[in-house]
Scaffold this motif. Structure first.
Motif, mmCIF file in Angstrom:
data_model
loop_
_atom_site.group_PDB
_atom_site.id
_atom_site.type_symbol
_atom_site.label_atom_id
_atom_site.label_comp_id
_atom_site.label_asym_id
_atom_site.label_seq_id
_atom_site.Cartn_x
_atom_site.Cartn_y
_atom_site.Cartn_z
ATOM 1 N N VAL A 16 -73.920 -29.160 64.180
ATOM 2 C CA VAL A 16 -74.338 -29.343 65.573
ATOM 3 C C VAL A 16 -73.247 -28.848 66.526
ATOM 4 C CG1 VAL A 16 -74.947 -31.068 67.329
ATOM 5 C CG2 VAL A 16 -75.904 -31.236 65.026
ATOM 6 N N GLY A 17 -71.980 -29.047 66.133
ATOM 7 C CA GLY A 17 -70.853 -28.668 66.992
ATOM 8 C C GLY A 17 -70.758 -27.185 67.283
ATOM 9 N N ILE A 18 -71.429 -26.363 66.491
ATOM 10 C CA ILE A 18 -71.443 -24.921 66.748
ATOM 11 C C ILE A 18 -72.238 -24.629 68.032
ATOM 12 C CG2 ILE A 18 -72.371 -22.713 65.901
ATOM 13 C CD1 ILE A 18 -71.587 -23.588 63.081
ATOM 14 N N VAL A 19 -73.263 -25.445 68.297
ATOM 15 C CA VAL A 19 -74.143 -25.160 69.443
ATOM 16 C C VAL A 19 -73.960 -26.094 70.635
ATOM 17 C CG1 VAL A 19 -75.913 -23.953 68.129
ATOM 18 C CG2 VAL A 19 -76.037 -26.418 68.338
ATOM 19 N N ARG A 20 -73.474 -27.317 70.417
ATOM 20 C CA ARG A 20 -73.274 -28.211 71.558
ATOM 21 C C ARG A 20 -72.215 -29.256 71.211
ATOM 22 N NH1 ARG A 20 -75.757 -33.100 70.503
ATOM 23 N NH2 ARG A 20 -77.486 -33.062 69.026
ATOM 24 N N PRO A 21 -71.578 -29.839 72.226
ATOM 25 C CA PRO A 21 -70.556 -30.856 71.958
ATOM 26 C C PRO A 21 -71.153 -32.048 71.217
ATOM 27 C CG PRO A 21 -70.470 -30.143 74.256
ATOM 28 C CD PRO A 21 -71.721 -29.568 73.660
ATOM 29 N N VAL A 22 -70.415 -32.535 70.222
ATOM 30 C CA VAL A 22 -70.902 -33.649 69.419
ATOM 31 C C VAL A 22 -69.702 -34.461 68.924
ATOM 32 C CG1 VAL A 22 -70.933 -32.293 67.276
ATOM 33 C CG2 VAL A 22 -72.485 -34.236 67.495
ATOM 34 N N SER A 44 -66.214 -19.347 69.360
ATOM 35 C CA SER A 44 -65.428 -20.133 68.419
ATOM 36 C C SER A 44 -65.895 -21.585 68.473
ATOM 37 C CB SER A 44 -63.927 -20.024 68.728
ATOM 38 O OG SER A 44 -63.635 -20.566 69.987
ATOM 39 N N VAL A 45 -65.332 -22.381 67.594
ATOM 40 C CA VAL A 45 -65.647 -23.804 67.544
ATOM 41 C C VAL A 45 -64.332 -24.556 67.668
ATOM 42 C CG1 VAL A 45 -66.577 -25.675 66.124
ATOM 43 C CG2 VAL A 45 -67.644 -23.420 66.043
ATOM 44 N N SER A 46 -64.319 -25.566 68.531
ATOM 45 C CA SER A 46 -63.136 -26.413 68.677
ATOM 46 C C SER A 46 -63.380 -27.732 67.963
ATOM 47 C CB SER A 46 -62.838 -26.676 70.156
ATOM 48 O OG SER A 46 -62.450 -25.484 70.787
ATOM 49 N N ILE A 47 -62.344 -28.200 67.285
ATOM 50 C CA ILE A 47 -62.410 -29.467 66.548
ATOM 51 C C ILE A 47 -61.219 -30.310 66.993
ATOM 52 C CG2 ILE A 47 -62.331 -30.556 64.261
ATOM 53 C CD1 ILE A 47 -63.313 -27.795 63.135
ATOM 54 N N ALA A 48 -61.491 -31.495 67.514
ATOM 55 C CA ALA A 48 -60.412 -32.394 67.929
ATOM 56 C C ALA A 48 -60.403 -33.604 66.997
ATOM 57 C CB ALA A 48 -60.611 -32.850 69.369
ATOM 58 N N LEU A 49 -59.227 -33.900 66.467
ATOM 59 C CA LEU A 49 -59.051 -35.033 65.556
ATOM 60 C C LEU A 49 -58.060 -36.000 66.176
ATOM 61 C CD1 LEU A 49 -58.488 -33.009 62.252
ATOM 62 C CD2 LEU A 49 -60.644 -33.900 63.158
ATOM 63 N N SER A 50 -58.342 -37.282 66.024
ATOM 64 C CA SER A 50 -57.346 -38.261 66.449
ATOM 65 C C SER A 50 -57.270 -39.364 65.411
ATOM 66 C CB SER A 50 -57.671 -38.824 67.835
ATOM 67 O OG SER A 50 -58.904 -39.490 67.810
ATOM 68 N N SER A 51 -56.058 -39.831 65.196
ATOM 69 C CA SER A 51 -55.819 -40.907 64.230
ATOM 70 C C SER A 51 -54.660 -41.733 64.768
ATOM 71 C CB SER A 51 -55.448 -40.317 62.863
ATOM 72 O OG SER A 51 -54.108 -39.845 62.893
ATOM 73 N N PRO A 52 -54.346 -42.836 64.113
ATOM 74 C CA PRO A 52 -53.192 -43.616 64.572
ATOM 75 C C PRO A 52 -51.893 -42.800 64.543
ATOM 76 C CG PRO A 52 -54.521 -44.895 63.042
ATOM 77 C CD PRO A 52 -55.075 -43.502 63.040
ATOM 78 N N PHE A 53 -51.888 -41.681 63.775
ATOM 79 C CA PHE A 53 -50.670 -40.882 63.626
ATOM 80 C C PHE A 53 -50.554 -39.790 64.678
ATOM 81 C CE2 PHE A 53 -52.022 -42.384 59.444
ATOM 82 C CZ PHE A 53 -50.959 -43.228 59.167
ATOM 83 N N GLY A 54 -51.607 -39.594 65.455
ATOM 84 C CA GLY A 54 -51.533 -38.573 66.488
ATOM 85 C C GLY A 54 -52.855 -37.863 66.670
ATOM 86 N N GLN A 55 -52.808 -36.808 67.476
ATOM 87 C CA GLN A 55 -54.016 -36.052 67.792
ATOM 88 C C GLN A 55 -53.763 -34.579 67.536
ATOM 89 O OE1 GLN A 55 -54.644 -37.208 71.920
ATOM 90 N NE2 GLN A 55 -56.174 -38.685 71.241
ATOM 91 N N VAL A 60 -66.412 -32.160 68.036
ATOM 92 C CA VAL A 60 -66.595 -30.733 67.773
ATOM 93 C C VAL A 60 -67.412 -30.150 68.921
ATOM 94 C CG1 VAL A 60 -67.447 -29.038 66.098
ATOM 95 C CG2 VAL A 60 -66.675 -31.286 65.284
ATOM 96 N N TRP A 61 -67.034 -28.960 69.396
ATOM 97 C CA TRP A 61 -67.791 -28.331 70.469
ATOM 98 C C TRP A 61 -67.627 -26.812 70.424
ATOM 99 C CZ3 TRP A 61 -63.221 -30.871 71.029
ATOM 100 C CH2 TRP A 61 -62.166 -30.205 71.659
ATOM 101 N N PRO A 62 -68.662 -26.097 70.942
ATOM 102 C CA PRO A 62 -68.567 -24.631 70.996
ATOM 103 C C PRO A 62 -67.599 -24.205 72.089
ATOM 104 C CG PRO A 62 -70.634 -25.374 71.959
ATOM 105 C CD PRO A 62 -69.930 -26.596 71.464
ATOM 106 N N SER A 63 -66.904 -23.088 71.866
ATOM 107 C CA SER A 63 -65.971 -22.590 72.876
ATOM 108 C C SER A 63 -65.842 -21.077 72.700
ATOM 109 C CB SER A 63 -64.612 -23.294 72.730
ATOM 110 O OG SER A 63 -64.118 -23.149 71.415
ATOM 111 N N LYS A 64 -64.907 -20.493 73.401
ATOM 112 C CA LYS A 64 -64.614 -19.065 73.241
ATOM 113 C C LYS A 64 -63.106 -18.923 73.059
ATOM 114 C CE LYS A 64 -68.401 -16.897 75.843
ATOM 115 N NZ LYS A 64 -69.348 -17.235 74.845
ATOM 116 N N ASP A 65 -62.691 -17.997 72.194
ATOM 117 C CA ASP A 65 -61.255 -17.785 72.021
ATOM 118 C C ASP A 65 -60.746 -16.841 73.118
ATOM 119 O OD1 ASP A 65 -61.855 -15.187 71.251
ATOM 120 O OD2 ASP A 65 -61.520 -15.551 69.118
ATOM 121 N N GLU A 66 -59.450 -16.475 73.047
ATOM 122 C CA GLU A 66 -58.842 -15.671 74.120
ATOM 123 C C GLU A 66 -59.557 -14.343 74.324
ATOM 124 O OE1 GLU A 66 -55.975 -16.316 71.660
ATOM 125 O OE2 GLU A 66 -55.213 -18.100 72.647
#
Length: 140
Positions: free
Chosen positions: A63-69, A87-98, A76-82
């Protein structure tokens, strides 16, 4: 059915997005198996001895390829590179950081397509042995 019909693996080039610095290229290994049809294991090779492993819901990456989820630990969300490529952006967060990563759509989409050839969408439950799952949880 032999194991080559039930698993898929891919190496994916990622960019670690670092605020106020150039992005850092790294490689992630994606693994999918019909034994765990809802999940994709991603091992981030960060230069440390052991890769950092995360487990993603297959549907979330799809789903993240086509819309933010996603919410919480994984988004995960769709984006564009430079260069303007999709492209696809993936953001991870945990107690150890983001961390936030970018990757090109095509290799990710190609890998996901292979996983749906192994286990079509909506048929995941047919590949899960619920009795076995329950037994494992009772004895762990």
């Amino acid at each position: 059915m032999n194991s080559s019909d039930t698993t898929a693996t891919a190496e994916l080039g990622l960019r670690l997005v670092v605020p106020e610095r150039t992005s850092v290229p790294l490689v992630a290994r994606l693994d999918y198996s019909s034994d765990d049809p809802y999940a994709i294991r991603v091992a981030f090779h960060t230069g440390e001895d052991n890769p950092v492993e995360w487990i993603f819901a297959r549907e979330l990456l799809t789903v993240g390829i086509v819309r933010p989820v996603g919410e919480g630990d994984v988004r995960v969300w769709p984006s564009k590179d430079e260069s303007g490529e999709r492209s696809v952006s993936i953001a991870l967060s945990s107690p150890f950081g983001q961390a936030e990563f970018d990757t090109q759509v095509s290799p990710l989409a190609e890998f996901l397509h292979r996983t749906y050839e192994i286990v079509p969408a909506g048929q995941e439950a047919q590949f899960v042995d619920l009795d076995e799952e329950i037994q494992q949880h009772l004895h762990s």
